[in-house]
Design an enzyme around this catalytic site. Structure first.
Site, PDB file in Angstrom:
ATOM      1  N   GLY A  12     -64.623  62.285  63.853  1.00 28.55           N
ATOM      2  CA  GLY A  12     -63.627  63.347  63.744  1.00 28.55           C
ATOM      3  C   GLY A  12     -63.160  63.580  62.324  1.00 28.55           C
ATOM      4  CB  ALA A  60     -61.538  60.120  67.391  1.00 31.25           C
TER       5      ALA A  60
END
Length: 258
Positions: A112, A66
């Site tokens: 992520g 992320a």
């Protein structure tokens, strides 16, 4: 539809989404998550598309994590909202998509990025891929479904070790763990994904959608997966695909699903 952070290519009944932020190793930020949501939604609504492949641009990363700069100063409330919104817009959305989604993991899939790959219906990887959930090194935990999906895919003990150590595993280890289905040299990765997708396109999209629902039901709290399977099995009998599939079998020809 033009989006800044992803590219979409359509090849007959197959679509390829490429996350296109190579300068950031395809890291997920809010804008990219929104682009991905819109891209997946538009392809799922396009009845000519029977399979979606997602990959990352360049040769280094699928998604390297992320964009930490976006949430480094968040409060507890902000952090909770970030996870809830991300899961709603992308990770849960992809898992429950009626169109099959294959993750072609072409390099680093961290944080992520691994959570996105795990939300897809299954994964294939290049031999240079590296996967992990390093969030605890930042004083936080995986927030986009990582604690749940990793343990479902590799087992509780291995998930505990991977998350607690924040370590990366290589592609062969991921294959041994059952985290990915196949490993090939990077130059062969998309061809492998397309080949699997081509096999899927020959089958009933209606039945595949119902199968996805039934398989996912097994991992939902308070839902009886067997009951969903029975319901969806019965519902299949009322579809045009069932009529075509059974008629083709009895007539000893290949089914032509519309």
């Amino acid at each position: 539809m033009k989006m800044e952070n992803i590219l979409i290519e359509k090849l007959d009944n197959i679509a390829i989404i490429t996350i296109n932020r190579p300068e950031k190793l395809n890291a997920l930020n809010k804008a990219t998550i929104l682009d991905l949501h819109e891209g997946f939604k538009s392809l799922d609504d396009d009845k000519s598309i029977k399979v979606i492949i997602i990959t990352g641009s360049g040769e280094k990363a699928f998604v390297a994590g992320a964009d930490i700069s976006e949430f480094a100063h968040f409060s507890e409330e902000d952090g909770g909202k970030l996870a809830a919104k991300g899961q709603e817009l992308l990770f849960d959305f992809v898992q429950n998509l009626s169109t099959p989604v294959i993750a072609a993991v072409n390099g680093f899939a961290l944080g992520g990025g691994l959570e996105l790959a795990m939300a897809c219906h299954f994964r294939v990887a290049s031999d240079n891929a590296r996967m992990g959930l390093p969030e605890v090194t930042l004083g936080v935990i995986p927030g986009y479904g990582g604690t749940q999906r990793l343990s479902q895919l590799v087992g509780k003990g291995r998930a505990m070790e991977m998350i607690m150590t924040a370590g990366m595993i290589d592609a062969q280890t991921a294959l041994n763990y059952g985290l990915v289905n196949h490993v090939v040299p990077q130059a062969e990765l998309l061809d492998l994904a397309k080949g699997i997708a081509a096999k899927i396109t020959k089958n009933s999209s209606t039945a595949i959608s119902k199968a996805i629902q039934a398989i996912n039901a097994n991992f939902e709290d308070g839902v009886n997966g067997y009951e969903v399977e029975i319901k969806n099995f019965g519902a299949s009998f009322g579809t045009e695909d069932f009529k075509e599939g059974t008629t083709a079998f009895l007539e000893k020809r290949k089914a032509d699903f519309k």
